[in-house]
Design an enzyme around this catalytic site. Structure first.
Site, short mmCIF file in Angstrom:
data_model
loop_
_atom_site.label_atom_id
_atom_site.label_comp_id
_atom_site.label_asym_id
_atom_site.label_seq_id
_atom_site.Cartn_x
_atom_site.Cartn_y
_atom_site.Cartn_z
N ALA A 49 0.86 -1.30 -0.01
CA ALA A 49 -0.18 -0.08 0.06
C ALA A 49 0.92 1.26 0.03
O ALA A 49 1.66 1.30 0.58
CB ALA A 49 -0.78 -0.15 1.24
N GLY A 51 0.26 1.45 -3.38
CA GLY A 51 0.05 0.62 -4.65
C GLY A 51 1.08 1.41 -5.88
O GLY A 51 0.89 0.93 -6.96
N GLY A 52 1.59 2.40 -5.52
CA GLY A 52 2.59 2.91 -6.68
C GLY A 52 3.35 2.06 -7.18
O GLY A 52 3.53 1.86 -8.43
N LYS A 53 4.18 1.51 -6.18
CA LYS A 53 5.33 0.70 -6.68
C LYS A 53 4.88 -0.72 -7.40
O LYS A 53 5.01 -1.26 -8.26
CB LYS A 53 6.36 0.19 -5.61
CG LYS A 53 7.11 1.70 -5.13
CD LYS A 53 7.92 1.26 -4.07
CE LYS A 53 8.60 2.51 -3.47
NZ LYS A 53 7.68 3.55 -2.79
N ASP A 71 -0.21 -6.16 2.41
CA ASP A 71 -0.02 -5.43 3.53
C ASP A 71 -0.80 -5.75 4.85
O ASP A 71 -1.83 -6.48 4.76
CB ASP A 71 -0.64 -3.93 3.13
CG ASP A 71 0.24 -2.75 3.80
OD1 ASP A 71 1.11 -2.21 3.06
OD2 ASP A 71 0.00 -2.44 5.03
N ASP A 99 0.42 -9.68 7.72
CA ASP A 99 1.69 -9.03 8.21
C ASP A 99 2.65 -10.11 7.51
O ASP A 99 2.97 -11.13 7.95
CB ASP A 99 1.64 -9.13 9.85
CG ASP A 99 2.90 -8.63 10.39
OD1 ASP A 99 3.95 -8.46 9.78
OD2 ASP A 99 2.90 -8.14 11.64
N ASP A 120 9.61 -1.92 0.82
CA ASP A 120 9.71 -0.85 0.77
C ASP A 120 9.08 -0.66 2.35
O ASP A 120 7.97 -0.32 2.46
CB ASP A 120 8.95 -0.19 -0.01
CG ASP A 120 8.89 1.23 0.05
OD1 ASP A 120 10.00 1.98 -0.37
OD2 ASP A 120 8.18 2.06 0.63
N TYR A 147 12.79 -3.55 13.36
CA TYR A 147 11.62 -3.93 12.50
C TYR A 147 11.71 -4.30 11.16
O TYR A 147 11.19 -5.42 10.64
CB TYR A 147 10.53 -2.84 12.92
CG TYR A 147 9.25 -3.29 12.47
CD1 TYR A 147 8.29 -4.01 12.98
CD2 TYR A 147 8.80 -2.46 11.28
CE1 TYR A 147 7.10 -4.16 12.66
CE2 TYR A 147 7.40 -2.60 10.80
CZ TYR A 147 6.74 -3.43 11.29
OH TYR A 147 5.31 -3.88 10.93
N CYS A 170 12.45 5.61 2.15
CA CYS A 170 12.47 7.07 2.09
C CYS A 170 12.88 7.70 3.57
O CYS A 170 12.29 8.59 3.96
CB CYS A 170 10.98 7.59 1.98
SG CYS A 170 9.56 7.28 3.03
#
Length: 233
Positions: A49, A51-53, A71, A99, A120, A147, A170
Site C-alpha cells: 500500500a 500501490g504506486g510501486k 499489507d 503481516d 519498502d 523491525y 524514504c
C-alpha cells in the site's frame, strides 16, 4: 493578493480519475526499474500500500508477472485495491491482508519459490518533504531498523536461490539502510551493484558504489535509499 498562475491539483484532473497516470516521486519510480520485472516471474511486494510501486511492477511486466501484493492493514489493502482498479489493473495481481513478517508461515507455498521481492518497509520517514518540524530519537531509529530486519529475514526464506531482493526506504539514517544491508549479507544475500544517473552512492565505504541515495538538498527529490541483493543459496 491573488496569484496570476493557477493550476489544478493533480488528483483532481480528469486524466487522474480515468487512471491514465499515478503521481510518484523520481526515486520511487526508479525502484520498479531496478527490480526489472519480467513476464512469468513470481514477485512479492511485502509492503504494497498505497500501490504506486505495485502498479509500476505490473506495468513494467506488461501485466504478465505473477504479482502478490500484501499489507497488514485492511484499510491500506482497500486503498491498494482502489489504486490498482483506478489504473485498470483488475485481475493482474493477487492481494491479501497479511503481516509479512510471518509470510513464510502464513503462505508456505511461497517459500523458496519467489523470483523477486520488494521491501519498502515502514521507516522513520526522514527523507519525506516538506517537513517544517519533526523529532526522531535514536531509540526510534534503532527500533525501526530492527523491525525492518524482520522483513528482510522472511524475504530470504521466500526467494529461490538466485532470487532478487530490492530494498528501498524514504529515510536517511544508515541504521535503516546500509546497516540493514550488512544484516542481509549475514543471512546469505550478496549486494548487486546498481547505478542510477545523478544519484549519490552509499554513506559507508563498503557500499559507496553499490547502493544509491537521493537527498532533498542535492537532487531536489525526497530523501531515498535503494539497494539490490541476490540470494546466494
Amino acid at each position: 493578493m491573488v496569484s496570476v498562475y493557477t493550476m489544478p491539483k493533480v488528483r483532481e484532473v480528469r486524466e487522474y480519475e480515468l487512471g491514465l497516470f499515478y503521481d510518484q516521486s523520481l526515486p520511487a519510480q526508479w525502484v520498479g526499474h531496478v527490480l526489472d520485472p519480467r513476464p512469468g516471474e513470481v514477485i512479492v511486494d511485502m509492503n504494497a500500500a498505497p500501490g504506486g510501486k505495485t502498479s509500476h511492477i505490473i506495468q513494467l511486466s506488461n501485466g504478465k508477472a505473477i504479482v502478490h501484493a500484501f499489507d497488514r492493514s485492511e484499510g491500506k489493502v482497500r486503498e491498494l485495491i482502489e489504486t490498482l482498479s483506478r489504473l485498470g489493473m483488475d485481475g493482474l495481481y493477487r492481494v491479501e491482508v497479511r503481516d509479512t513478517r510471518y509470510l513464510n508461515i502464513d503462505r508456505p507455498d511461497l517459500v523458496n519459490s519467489v523470483d523477486k521481492v520488494l521491501i519498502d518497509p515502514p521507516c522513520t520517514d526522514m527523507g519525506v518533504r516538506p517537513r517544517l518540524f519533526d523529532v526522531k530519537t535514536m531509540e526510534t531509529v534503532k527500533s525501526t531498523a530492527e523491525y525492518q530486519r524482520q522483513f528482510i529475514k522472511v524475504a530470504w526464506r521466500l526467494l529461490r536461490p538466485g532470487g532478487i531482493l530490492i530494498y528501498s526506504t524514504c529515510t536517511i539514517p544508515p541504521l535503516e539502510n546500509e546497516d540493514n544491508m550488512a544484516y542481509a549479507e549475514s543471512l546469505g544475500f550478496e549486494i548487486v551493484d546498481i547505478s542510477i544517473p545523478n544519484a549519490s552512492g552509499g554513506l559507508t565505504d563498503r557500499y559507496r558504489k553499490s547502493v544509491v541515495r537521493f537527498y532533498p538538498h542535492v537532487h531536489d527529490t525526497p530523501g531515498f535509499f535503494i539497494a539490490k541483493l541476490r540470494k546466494l543459496y
